[in-house]
Motif scaffolding. Sequence first.
Motif, PDB file in Angstrom:
ATOM      1  N   SER A 765       1.048  -1.438  -0.033  1.00 41.45           N
ATOM      2  CA  SER A 765       0.013  -0.101  -0.006  1.00 41.45           C
ATOM      3  C   SER A 765       0.908   1.192   0.041  1.00 41.45           C
ATOM      4  O   SER A 765       1.920   1.095   0.580  1.00 41.45           O
ATOM      5  CB  SER A 765      -0.973  -0.023   1.348  1.00 41.45           C
ATOM      6  N   PHE A 766       0.565   2.252  -0.632  1.00 41.99           N
ATOM      7  CA  PHE A 766       1.209   3.618  -0.775  1.00 41.99           C
ATOM      8  C   PHE A 766       0.413   4.745  -1.120  1.00 41.99           C
ATOM      9  O   PHE A 766      -0.627   4.480  -1.611  1.00 41.99           O
ATOM     10  CB  PHE A 766       2.361   3.389  -1.657  1.00 41.99           C
ATOM     11  N   ILE A 767       1.082   5.870  -0.847  1.00 41.56           N
ATOM     12  CA  ILE A 767       0.280   7.194  -1.224  1.00 41.56           C
ATOM     13  C   ILE A 767       1.055   7.433  -2.574  1.00 41.56           C
ATOM     14  O   ILE A 767       2.419   7.528  -2.302  1.00 41.56           O
ATOM     15  CB  ILE A 767       0.276   8.087  -0.119  1.00 41.56           C
ATOM     16  N   LEU A 768       0.263   7.974  -3.473  1.00 49.06           N
ATOM     17  CA  LEU A 768       1.048   8.503  -4.725  1.00 49.06           C
ATOM     18  C   LEU A 768       1.040   9.854  -4.617  1.00 49.06           C
ATOM     19  O   LEU A 768      -0.146  10.442  -4.401  1.00 49.06           O
ATOM     20  CB  LEU A 768       0.408   7.662  -5.908  1.00 49.06           C
ATOM     21  N   VAL A 769       1.958  10.590  -5.005  1.00 47.91           N
ATOM     22  CA  VAL A 769       2.035  12.038  -5.143  1.00 47.91           C
ATOM     23  C   VAL A 769       2.428  12.430  -6.719  1.00 47.91           C
ATOM     24  O   VAL A 769       3.680  12.057  -6.868  1.00 47.91           O
ATOM     25  CB  VAL A 769       2.792  12.814  -4.222  1.00 47.91           C
ATOM     26  N   PRO A 770       1.879  12.906  -7.446  1.00 49.09           N
ATOM     27  CA  PRO A 770       2.189  13.388  -8.888  1.00 49.09           C
ATOM     28  C   PRO A 770       3.312  14.114  -8.742  1.00 49.09           C
ATOM     29  O   PRO A 770       3.331  15.164  -8.001  1.00 49.09           O
ATOM     30  CB  PRO A 770       0.866  13.853  -9.567  1.00 49.09           C
ATOM     31  N   ASP A 793       8.284   6.660 -12.668  1.00 46.80           N
ATOM     32  CA  ASP A 793       9.062   7.557 -11.947  1.00 46.80           C
ATOM     33  C   ASP A 793       8.653   8.980 -12.111  1.00 46.80           C
ATOM     34  O   ASP A 793       9.231   9.973 -11.790  1.00 46.80           O
ATOM     35  CB  ASP A 793      10.325   7.552 -12.544  1.00 46.80           C
ATOM     36  N   LEU A 794       7.323   9.205 -12.830  1.00 49.95           N
ATOM     37  CA  LEU A 794       6.741  10.370 -12.721  1.00 49.95           C
ATOM     38  C   LEU A 794       5.844  10.716 -11.763  1.00 49.95           C
ATOM     39  O   LEU A 794       5.420  11.759 -11.476  1.00 49.95           O
ATOM     40  CB  LEU A 794       5.796  10.492 -14.072  1.00 49.95           C
ATOM     41  N   ASN A 795       5.972   9.878 -10.417  1.00 48.86           N
ATOM     42  CA  ASN A 795       5.347   9.944  -9.225  1.00 48.86           C
ATOM     43  C   ASN A 795       6.208   9.793  -8.217  1.00 48.86           C
ATOM     44  O   ASN A 795       7.348   9.227  -8.311  1.00 48.86           O
ATOM     45  CB  ASN A 795       4.107   9.061  -9.113  1.00 48.86           C
ATOM     46  N   PHE A 796       5.990  10.355  -7.040  1.00 51.00           N
ATOM     47  CA  PHE A 796       6.651   9.938  -5.823  1.00 51.00           C
ATOM     48  C   PHE A 796       5.623   8.959  -5.040  1.00 51.00           C
ATOM     49  O   PHE A 796       4.389   9.080  -5.275  1.00 51.00           O
ATOM     50  CB  PHE A 796       6.882  11.083  -4.885  1.00 51.00           C
TER      51      PHE A 796
END
Length: 936
Positions: A765-770, A793-796
């Motif tokens: 599970s993870f939070i995606l940040v653009p 790799d376009l997101n953190f």
Amino acid sequence: MTDAQQRAAAKIFAKNWKDRGYEKGDSQIFWVELLTTVFGVTDISQFISFEDQVHLDHTSFIDGYIEKTHVMIEQKSINKSLTAAIKQSDGSMLTPFEQAKRYSSELPYSKRPRWIVTSNFKSFYIYDMEKPGGDPEIILLEELEKEYYRLQFLVEEGNTNLQREMEVSIAAGDIVGLLYDALAKQYVDPTTERAMKSLNILCVRFVFCLYAEDAGVFGRHGMFHDYLEEFDAKHMRKAVIELFQVLDTKPEDRDPYLEESLSAFPYVNGGLFANENIEIPQFTEEIRQLLLEKASADFNWSEISPTIFGAVFESTLNPETRRSGGMHYTSIENIHKVIDPLFLEDLNNELEEIRQIPVQRTKEKKLKEFQKKLAGLRWLDPASGSGNFLTETYISIRRLENVVIKELQGGQITFGFDGSSPIQVSIDQFYGIEINDFAVTVAKTALWIAESQMMKETEDIVHMNLDFLPLTTNAFIVEGNALQLDWENVVPKNQLSYIMGNPPFVGYSLQSKEQKNDILSIYVDEKGKPYKTAGKIDYVAGWYFKASKFMQGTAIRTAFVSTNSITQGEQVAGVWKPLYERFDIHIDFAHRTFRWDSEASLKAHVHCVIVGFSVANNQDKRKIYSNGRFKEVKNINAYLLEAPNEFISNRNKPLCDVPQMITGNRPADGGHLIIENEDYEEFLLKEPSARPYVKRLVGSTEFINNKKRWCLWLVGISPSELRKMPMVLQRVEACKEDREKSPDAGRRKLAETPTLFREINNPVSFILVPKVSSEKRRYVPMGFLDNNTISTDLNFIIPEATMYHFAILTSNIHMAWMRAVCGRMKSDYRYSANIVYNNFPWPTPTEEQKQKIEQTAQAILDARALYPDSSLADLYDELTMPPELRKAHHQNDIAVMQAYGFTKGSEAYKSEAACVAELMKRYQQLCTQQQNKKEQ
């Protein structure tokens, strides 16, 4: 009226009209009072007209029209919306602005408005028709005391005059371009250095002659045209060479037997015609026609704006040369964003105060002292280009001087000044450094033209003829690299007043080897060694460093236009920290990010800032300008915020105890492990065994816009399983070949593992940040994903993040921090783990506060779930954001603020700038605590 008088009048006007205003009964009184009491209009009945008829399919009436300044007014009653559509008599639904536009379309072309103002007594919505489709500027009545100046266009005819000057100047540039191209074709080899330099000088000389004959500088209108007309194309070259020789020879030194058509020309001086060794080619019929008809008979050069034309003239250079040099040309409006707060506002106010002195003898004494002060000022533009900053400054200072001259003359025909000329301000007060030789010549010529035009204005005041020729003054514009020259050799710093300009915009990744060497030689510490960050800052920073060093021990003030990148992200510390620590600079005023359009033929759409800074004591309050408004503040930091002088540097791990943020997975596969959505069904139909190994793939675009994309995620697959899937095997083989062919050694190494992405981060599970998101969104869209989705790799991504972390990161407090310190891609947010996330000062909530925050976070996700068919782009568009989602975010914002201790009445609660200032204080405290722990 002085600024103080206007401000006081605006305050009274706003107070008188608070909570009142009926469209039919009060409109005319409202506008008459505004124009007379706040803007000093005297003959009001001749200035503004009301209820002018306009014929649509019926007769309608324009609420207000100001012909002199081309302003149309559409007035509504108080509390009526200025953006909502209103039903018209023909049944159509139009907003007040659309209603005014319809009226405008029925007017004669010459009467169509430049400005449309809609008002409901509480607000003014201002639409600039030169920027179709642009958002209106909004001024509130309650803020009129501070913002009255933004309505100055109501009474300033200069706006329409400027438009005319702009059109003429750009047309003149087009003519020069045609002439340049026609002459270039006649050179044996136009690419040689001598030919190119000669061609540039030749064009400059022609422009001066064309201007001089139209402006009456040569004595008689049409002299240049009439002289050339005597010769056919075959003999025109010789005629031009002879004319240039005459223009560079004093009358007493000329051949006494010269033809009258030549001897009538005056001596020019100034070095413009001095070089007789330039290469001049044979003329053609095309060139002859261009000079005699298009450039001379059909065009009036006296109407050009030397400020605009200088920039347009330079556009005859090769566009590639211009781009590589990082040059962009500034509009007059944007020049004034620099020079007005730097010096012109203060000088204007000082003059207005003198003009209000009732005792005539005292006033005359002060006026003469003020004129002497103007003549003693000195300006330097160390990246002067075509001289538009210097030219516009000269014109502005001379206009102030002309006001002084008019006041001293007192309306008398006879002139009482000592000496032969009342003019004391001179172009020899202006200094420049420019690397391009042609631009140097253009800049000097533009200043001479400006000097001629301003002399004409003085002649109209004093009713006497003043001699412009021979030229007796000269701007000191030096050809050279400003980062390599010693500026003190151009102008002694103890004589200089101001530094200004727009140095080249070249990002650190686009710099040539020479430009990188320039920066490394400039950004050095006390021991002469380059700062560690010097290799990762924009080229413009070199000018900031040299100016800061040059200003030491002086009262010089500086202002530069720059790309906004130097006030964002990791560059802030690299550019500004040495300037604060070494030279003790402070920022006096700043224009936050705005889009800068130029007057050049290739328009430069650049996102810029303007920074005014100095080292001398500054007792005045500092000003931050944004969206046409300004705010007086106590301090402006390097992020152009009212906040402490902190520098947010790259940090590899979070400052607080929170999960690590990492980058998503870079495929580095040549596209072979990726399955586009249009191929997805067919691929699985032909290769059904691959289904367990196909996962959803999201970059920032796919995540925000809910676009479907897929990838082969072959982590842990056995060789036997892989060999059973020929289509998958084919893609793996193609990936291997792509990596083997790469010039990059690291990528070639990846050919050993062709089944895998370069990174294989796939947490449960993870939070995606653009990484990149539109600046138009109040919140950067973030979300929870699981291991069925692969982030690129376009997101953190933040593995093992909780609902609490999600709530804090999607709060308005984190968004405010992000907006302040992140980098930008154009104007869009560019999120950074090492700058934004790792330096963010997290709150320390109570257990009760934390539970509340987790609840509000869940409410955000629940509100999103109500709209399963909507993408995050739809949900976070400010126009289409659902009320449930907006409310959920609002509740989350409040809960997070409480965790920080930002109560409802606090400044940090009310203002984003104050919130960021508080966060920076906390950041400073956390850094200090961390440092103390290391030392213990």
